[in-house]
Design an enzyme around this catalytic site. Structure first.
Site, PDB file in Angstrom:
ATOM      1  N   HIS A   1       8.248  -0.808   7.158  1.00 37.02           N
ATOM      2  CA  HIS A   1       8.102   0.541   6.430  1.00 37.02           C
ATOM      3  C   HIS A   1       9.421   1.054   6.357  1.00 37.02           C
ATOM      4  CE1 HIS A   1       6.259   4.311   4.774  1.00 37.02           C
ATOM      5  NE2 HIS A   1       6.844   5.117   5.906  1.00 37.02           N
TER       6      HIS A   1
ATOM      7  N   ASP B   1       4.494  -3.664   5.773  1.00 37.84           N
ATOM      8  CA  ASP B   1       4.588  -2.131   5.826  1.00 37.84           C
ATOM      9  C   ASP B   1       3.269  -1.644   6.669  1.00 37.84           C
ATOM     10  OD1 ASP B   1       4.442   0.835   5.950  1.00 37.84           O
ATOM     11  OD2 ASP B   1       5.630   0.700   4.064  1.00 37.84           O
TER      12      ASP B   1
ATOM     13  N   SER C   1       8.642   7.062   1.794  1.00 38.60           N
ATOM     14  CA  SER C   1       7.571   7.224   2.104  1.00 38.60           C
ATOM     15  C   SER C   1       7.077   8.709   1.584  1.00 38.60           C
ATOM     16  CB  SER C   1       7.697   7.561   3.725  1.00 38.60           C
ATOM     17  OG  SER C   1       6.352   7.405   4.459  1.00 38.60           O
TER      18      SER C   1
END
Length: 276
Positions: free
Chosen positions: A256, A227, A97
């Protein structure tokens, strides 16, 4: 485990596990978490004979809760401080991320001399926010709302995110794990509200396009097609196109937070890439 002090006086916490002469993997966590989010990877790769390193980003986890410097330039320089302190060479840098953006900016800003490969997972590059040149991005109002929720009730916000979209627990038929949700909450609440508030701007408005174009080492780009935090079409797919030497892996149905919920798959694919 220990701390390194950056040139602007910030104490960065890091973990350094494994034989000093073993190949190194350096992990970079997502927002607003800590190095603890890599438990499933660090234990796995330690057992595979690697030396594993992970740090808490400034303002996160056990690092100093400073009020400033919450931007990608400082994040990258803080990584360099840890790398220089440990003296690691030819490490593989793995980011999830926001940590994926940190990896890309670190390599672009500090060079490839001490990096052999990289992997970015569910990562924010090239650019999350919608602009004239990035029409597929998310409206700025989305990120303004995240800041508003954080400022209004951070504790509630940090429960709602993992209990819902982060791990896909809001999907029909999903089986939420309350301990996983609480571990996310624990990590988030360890950090500083100011760092996390500013970090939303850092991960959403930093444009990594030129960084990606300039990287020549092999980079594995991993993204789930479910995601809900960083939509894969305008992140992983575009990043892979901009990189000179990329491998793109899209995972059907993965959320995610797939390094946690789908750790066996992610670990196996990372291992194959690192050893390949």
């Amino acid at each position: 485990m220990g701390y390194v002090t950056t040139k602007d006086g910030v104490e960065i916490f890091y973990k350094d596990w494994g034989p000093k002469d073993a190949p190194v993997i350096h992990f970079h966590h997502g927002w607003p978490l800590s190095a603890d989010d890599w438990d499933a990877q660090m234990l796995f790769f330690l057992a595979q004979g690697f030396r594993v390193v992970a740090h808490d980003r400034r303002g996160h986890g056990r690092s100093s809760q400073v009020w400033d410097g919450h931007d990608m330039d400082h994040y990258a320089d803080d990584v360099a401080a840890v790398v220089n302190h440990l003296g690691t060479q030819k490490a593989v840098h793995v980011g999830h991320s926001t940590g994926g953006g940190e990896v890309i900016h670190y390599i672009a800003r500090h060079g490839e001399d001490r990096v052999s490969k990289a992997a970015i997972i569910s990562a924010v590059p090239p650019l999350m926010v919608k602009t004239e040149s990035n029409p597929g991005g998310l409206p700025k109002s989305v990120f303004d709302d995240l800041q508003a929720q954080l400022a209004a009730n951070r504790a509630q916000f940090y429960h709602d995110v993992p209990a819902g979209p982060f791990y896909g627990y809001n999907r029909p038929g999903a089986k939420p794990s309350e301990p996983v949700v609480l571990n996310w909450w624990r990590q988030g609440m360890m950090g500083g509200a100011k760092a996390h508030y500013d970090g939303i701007v850092a991960f959403s408005q930093t444009d990594f396009t030129e960084d990606l174009k300039g990287i020549s080492i092999p980079v594995l780009v991993m993204h789930g097609d479910d995601d809900q935090i960083v939509p894969y079409e305008d992140s992983g797919v575009l990043s892979a196109k901009l990189l000179k030497n990329s491998t793109l892996k899209i995972y059907p149905g993965f959320p995610h937070g797939m390094p946690t919920t789908e750790a066996p798959t992610i670990n196996a694919d990372l291992l194959a890439f690192i050893r390949g």
